[in-house]
Design a protein around this motif. Structure first.
Motif, PDB file in Angstrom:
ATOM      1  N   GLY A 117       0.822  -1.214   0.000  1.00  0.00           N
ATOM      2  CA  GLY A 117       0.000   0.000   0.000  1.00  0.00           C
ATOM      3  C   GLY A 117       0.855   1.262   0.000  1.00  0.00           C
ATOM      4  N   LYS A 118       2.102   1.143   0.447  1.00  0.00           N
ATOM      5  CA  LYS A 118       2.961   2.336   0.478  1.00  0.00           C
ATOM      6  C   LYS A 118       3.290   2.847  -0.921  1.00  0.00           C
ATOM      7  N   THR A 119       3.197   1.995  -1.922  1.00  0.00           N
ATOM      8  CA  THR A 119       3.454   2.484  -3.281  1.00  0.00           C
ATOM      9  C   THR A 119       2.354   3.449  -3.713  1.00  0.00           C
ATOM     10  N   GLY A 149      -4.649   5.620   3.977  1.00  0.00           N
ATOM     11  CA  GLY A 149      -3.540   5.007   4.686  1.00  0.00           C
ATOM     12  C   GLY A 149      -3.071   3.735   4.014  1.00  0.00           C
ATOM     13  N   HIS A 150      -1.779   3.394   4.150  1.00  0.00           N
ATOM     14  CA  HIS A 150      -1.236   2.274   3.383  1.00  0.00           C
ATOM     15  C   HIS A 150      -1.793   0.923   3.826  1.00  0.00           C
ATOM     16  N   TYR A 175      -4.480  -3.673   1.747  1.00  0.00           N
ATOM     17  CA  TYR A 175      -5.555  -4.660   1.880  1.00  0.00           C
ATOM     18  C   TYR A 175      -6.368  -4.734   0.584  1.00  0.00           C
ATOM     19  N   GLN A 176      -6.679  -3.561   0.016  1.00  0.00           N
ATOM     20  CA  GLN A 176      -7.488  -3.499  -1.199  1.00  0.00           C
ATOM     21  C   GLN A 176      -6.750  -4.152  -2.378  1.00  0.00           C
ATOM     22  N   LEU A 177      -5.439  -3.878  -2.483  1.00  0.00           N
ATOM     23  CA  LEU A 177      -4.628  -4.488  -3.542  1.00  0.00           C
ATOM     24  C   LEU A 177      -4.647  -6.009  -3.429  1.00  0.00           C
ATOM     25  N   ILE A 211      -3.080 -10.386   7.596  1.00  0.00           N
ATOM     26  CA  ILE A 211      -1.661 -10.054   7.822  1.00  0.00           C
ATOM     27  C   ILE A 211      -1.409  -8.590   7.462  1.00  0.00           C
ATOM     28  N   VAL A 212      -1.959  -8.162   6.316  1.00  0.00           N
ATOM     29  CA  VAL A 212      -1.775  -6.761   5.906  1.00  0.00           C
ATOM     30  C   VAL A 212      -2.442  -5.821   6.910  1.00  0.00           C
ATOM     31  N   LEU A 213      -3.658  -6.168   7.327  1.00  0.00           N
ATOM     32  CA  LEU A 213      -4.417  -5.276   8.209  1.00  0.00           C
ATOM     33  C   LEU A 213      -3.802  -5.161   9.603  1.00  0.00           C
TER      34      LEU A 213
END
Lengths: 335, 335, 335, 335, 335, 335
Positions: F212-214, F233-234, F239-241, F262-264
């Motif tokens: 998400g930081k990208t 927010g990343h 999460y969406q990606l 894991i992402v969340l």
């Protein structure tokens, strides 16, 4: 006021060393004034002078005629400053030639003068004050209405020009009046939805909740916390005002205690200054409306101050983030 | 009081189901009283009764003669309770036969009676009170001394029996008087070491700092927070007492404001209840002595309550640890 | 439903050991169900059963016919429980004789049945739902209104019975619907006062902000957090619902992003669950109205639950204090 | 020392660009020294030099004779700096001409020299040291007294000049000695009031509690945290000093463990650096006296530094407020 | 041990009042023991006895032969308890008939006995200890390896049975050994990835970091904090062990200081008990591995303790949530 | 690029007033750009320009040709800046003569150019990317591997140059790739030690956790948070990606939900940005490895940036201390 054109601070800062010793005149607020003693025992002062667009420091020695003028004028006074361009450590720091105090009447006589010296609430103060009195008149319980009236007779004009805060929300001239009127409007709109709240008591609590700030802050143009503000805080000062007025208006003991409680608890949490947690329906209601309008006031000011070209405001400490200032639907989103 | 032996709660709890319906009598404090309505619409009450050694709950229906006696006696009253042994859900929960209120005079007339009902400060209350008055007399500034006197005339006896807290330190009968006298002793001992502190003002501040607690707490035997305690808190209540007394004693405005400030700031941090941070030498001094004696009071109580056999006390919430209660040098260390 | 009178839990708890083995029948919710294995390898379950007035535990062994009924019914089911009075460790813990599941239709068919099993919002759910739909219809921007509609088509009925929380505010059947309608009313009342807020977007944000809770909580009568609720939380679940619906309704990217942001930020602070801080006028507005109505909901429930005789409610964790429940002016204050 | 007059930093800062290249000499402390490498590979240093009245930065290249002098002198050295006036980015930043180290003996030989270089405790260090030794002699328990003596023999003179802190309270030369003596006086005054405290152990604990700071801080004039200070902290370093001395003095294991515990717990809370919470009467007592004198030390310094004309001090971080510095009764209050 | 079958606590709790006075025998750990004095002056004790499956309280009077046996056995002893079934306030609370202490040798002689009394690490303690010694042998720097050896010679067997905590992670017999070996494995796996970390020093730091816990905790079966644990804490105790061993092994001062620093900083934050923040590459590395294995240890224990039927564990305080215990891919998700 | 030598910012800052109006040329990043309106209504911009060694501000008026070039280039562009030396308020603030945008291809074509403009990860980006792909290939579960591939196809190159943070750890070009590869190495090394962790899922979670930081950051050379970064927010963006890619790759619902979790949860605590607490073995494992490598990344950077002469780094905010940067055993300790 005088014939030389009065330069705003923004223009003074445009001078550079090539302008050394050039004479100029400005209308300025005494923002900070510290008396000091040099190692040779001579007195001098370090003074910060400014207007809405910025400020600068200058040192004035005890043998300058400006020394006594500024010392007795004190912080918060407005002065006509005639000086010569000079620099200290690379920063603008002029020499004072002649300083004269400008009385408040003279300032308010000319439109736009105060607005150039300090930030002012966007809504017209006269209109806000009229609306404010309508809210007082709308309180149906007689002793409650008289209590509210009595407090505003006691504190007088200070309520009309005081900011609502030194730094956070509605922190500008008339900000306290504006914030209080906005809360009163919200109270009127929400009261029908929460019938368990006594509407009269909530409205009286809102009108009075921050009145201690008229004592906590002093100075009409360069606001700072007063001695009583530091030693007692606006919550206790407001409580004291309300108590005195309530006893005078013979408000029944039950209502007076509840009204005092609204003032004592409106800050929400003890660490934000509340003496106790809100423990009546009206006190919970008032503290939540206070919080809502404080935050919305930060939003409104950020929107006012942000020119249309920038998508976001600067980071706003009270919101912990930058604010998206572009209107809805004006441009596509970031996707 | 009566001829049947009065059993303490510890003995009542020793009964078991085999003792069902056995009659007994006890002297008990009404610790908590909740009025309720059964699903059939009949009123009943759930009442907690106890003495120093413990407490139990019992349910009393609206048609029992004990119902009205207890309802009008209210929380904090002392009653002679005659009942019959019974159990509910495996816990002792007697049936009330006859309940009579015992007036406070009767209790204090007999030595040891109150001590069996509630925890009492270890030092003699009479002696503490005499010493307390010597501290008042020692204040050299006339209006300051008169201000202090005036507050204690206003609040009267409540100051002598009130605990200093509901749960933390000096939380027992006379605890407020004891804690205040201990602080006054410390103030007298430390004043010569901190000459920048005005000794009179610090002493007056100490004697008055917690007087709001006489209003915040109510009930002489089963202490609970009063309506005013919940809605205003002892800091504001004490400030109000001091302000009224100071105005009456014509104390100069400078001293009165400093004295009020000591009361408003003595809790140290806003999140612990201070209205403002201590901002005068005397206020800093008083709040630190308050903190010191509060902690030492927890130490003293833990030492009193811990029989010699156990090396450490239970965990003390106010100290965040267990306390080593064995005297120095009595035994080898753990190494 | 059946001929034996169905006893509420309050009556079951009035049984004592003298009633041992007495048969009874009750209508109960399966509140908690834990499968265990005895040391001899045999399965059994520990189950908590209750209605609005209380609950009790009972142990059911694998060879009882009730075992399979309850295992497949699961937590949140409603059962007709026929048992015999028994006690374990002094607490009521009956033996199950026959357990049958009662389908939801049967429950809702008879008025008052659900109200006896769980706490229900005081306002009529049907009326709230009608009003709720009026708020949707009031959104003037077409794709925005269609986005809102689309979410509620997706989640269906769950929104109508879900509580707004497991423990804090509006934590009862229909509580989510009630809280959302209350917020929508407040939004409608306040929008004219804050013209910088896009009223359509704020209203859509309010209607949708907590929709993730319909997935976070599961069980219509004994609410608990679902697997998705634990692994993702209602903020992310609601965001996902809104995103899907917005894409389907072809909502423009700018509005969709702002609407998603309202959902992601409405909890206010990251430590309370917000993914980001509110950074648009609408998001600040919605989060403050959420906070206001959540607190007022606690006030309303405390007033409902407190019989008139007690001056204060129990301590309310969400308000950090007891609430003065006596109406204004009904009695004198404490002075 | 030399014939040119030595100018204090305050005078150096009065130079302006018109004084470019003017020669001057000053007596200065090396406050900070950073070795760097220019992009061409040549070494240079950035050095901060100052006295009590201020400081400035200057860059010295590797080929200047001053480079090696300063590199080997290191931070905290005192130098006679001969230079020529110059400016960098508008700030005073002289060129070094000749730098010579001034040995500590030479500094202390002339009265007033050190006082001009750094802030010094207001009380005479010799008198404080004599009083300090009287407190050691007053410890009646032999091994305890010998333990205390032994620690001070080990750490030597460092204890006499060390500050009590880098930034908070008593943060000036001799501040550690002054703070410790003040605590010892308070201990002596309070011990009779708290008989449950072993007076000998408390006094020994006070004298030793901060001795680790003589290792944590290094440099007699420009104090900074040492490697051991960063890696272990003064609490553990002091514990180690006390343990070694106690074993040497054959102090009984019980007392030694209690004495070590006072050192380990005196900071009060783990987040302020305490290894454990105070869990003996003496440890609670010492940590509260430490807190009291630390706060009173901030008050005393603010009073010393504030000229009489200003009513309040600057905001004091340790007290979270400004301090009212005007003496009691000298002027009317703000009312 | 004896002929009567020894009942586990789970079976004792299945007794009900119908079993009154039935004799039984059990093997139990003395979990807590408080000496008290009755109002008639007679001594008695309240003792908590239990095994892995639960515990119960029982009161033993001073004239019972069991009184002296238990008093001298103390907390943590294992006893053969012969008693008669009884109840107090509805809870199992047997009368003691005969109590005999069972020596530790006897317990360890029979497989499974200790496992029934307390929770034990799942991996074999002998195997862990062998692996542990391989890690010591793998340290290539001689004095460092000798330092580590020396500490384990000093503390002996305690390290092998001690839990890693009283309540949080690896809180069971051999837990400290298991946690340390797991960290050493992680250190070995990660060292090649972080070449700036001195692998020898990091491994030595890991093996030693928690050795102070062998002194902080006492009792092999009922663990509690010792006097030294309360007064000094395991961080300081471990530092002291390492320092002594390092000096003995003539470890160079640089490495010793860094090794001590690892022990002093491994808890991460001062509020979690660290004396200082980690300030070397090795100390940062060790504290992060400690944190990783502590959390993974909580995961491993929750997986072990959770029977397959339940999808989630109970809420784990150390993880602030429930843990999904169902294996990956075994069942569909909740969608 | 051109014939005049391009001066780095460090050299520009060495100019002094004597160099006034001297022409120069530099290659610079547009770090910040604010559009403003002068009081006379004319537009101007305040722009911050810099390279790796520093930055300066300059004001450009609307009638300068540079105005439009910079306005359309925007923040993050690289420009060839030709100007004349000038100063404002004593600081370097040149006049712009000619500004031309340099396309990214041209920058990357010449080795060392980008490295002079911004900080770059020390490891070779090409090698890191190859290794990164090996980790993807190592995932044995097909749909899981395809999910990971799919995300990196979607986000493309941004992942390769993005920093891992704006300010804390790995805050430099390629930092995100470097941090992710380091975590993947740690995951591979540790997986065999924690068999309860599904190695495939943990590896996939690590490779994806910060994707998400990208989107949260934008600009390849002057990184700032994007609109979506501020509003979502990343964590949510990542999460969406992952969700989109997982659905596309037909990953089973159980694994997809765990991967999203894991992402969340990888940020650890809600106040650090986690949407929920880690509640699966893999999520706990990933968040601990993230924490470990983030801290070690701070250590590695501090070691790189600290020349050998200084014993300690500056204070590192992420570690709350200075770091001892001298290698083990190179010098004696402080004792």
């Amino acid at each position: 006021m005088a014939d030389t054109p009065l330069l705003p601070v923004r223009d003074l800062k445009a001078f550079d060393t090539a302008d050394g010793a050039k004479p100029f005149a400005s209308l300025l607020v005494v923002k900070k004034l510290l008396l000091k003693t040099a190692s040779n025992g001579n007195p001098f002062m370090s003074v910060e002078l400014g207007d809405r667009g910025g400020s600068f420091n200058c040192t004035i020695f005890g043998d300058s005629p400006a020394f006594e003028v500024l010392k007795s004028a004190g912080e918060g006074a407005v002065v006509r400053f005639e000086g010569k361009v000079d620099f200290y450590q690379g920063r603008f720091s002029p020499r004072a030639v002649r300083v004269t105090v400008v009385p408040e009447e003279e300032l308010t006589a000319q439109p736009g003068v105060i607005e150039n010296l300090v930030e002012v609430a966007p809504e017209d103060a006269g209109g806000l004050w009229t609306e404010f009195n309508t809210f007082i008149d709308g309180i149906t319980h007689d002793e409650l209405r008289m209590t509210v009236r009595s407090v505003f007779e006691e504190i007088g004009d200070a309520f009309r020009w005081s900011p609502a805060a030194v730094a956070m929300h509605h922190a500008y001239r008339h900000g306290l009046l504006e914030h209080t009127v906005h809360m009163a409007r919200a109270c009127q709109a929400l009261s029908p939805l929460y019938p368990e709240v006594d509407a009269d008591l909530a409205m009286a609590g809102i009108l009075l909740h921050d009145t201690g700030k008229t004592i906590e802050y002093e100075g009409t143009l360069a606001t700072k916390r007063s001695r009583r503000g530091i030693l007692q805080g606006h919550v206790v000062l407001g409580y004291q005002l309300v108590r005195k007025a309530g006893l005078k208006a013979k408000l029944d003991a039950d209502r007076l205690e509840r009204l005092e409680h609204i003032v004592l608890s409106h800050q929400g949490e003890p660490e934000w200054g509340a003496a106790v947690y809100a423990a009546t329906p009206e006190a919970v209601f008032v503290s939540m409306i206070d919080n809502l309008d404080a935050k919305m006031g930060m939003v409104q000011r950020a929107l006012r101050q942000n020119p249309e070209q920038n998508e976001f405001s600067e980071r706003l400490p009270g919101l912990n983030t930058m604010l998206l200032t572009k209107p809805v639907g004006k441009m596509g989103s970031s996707e």
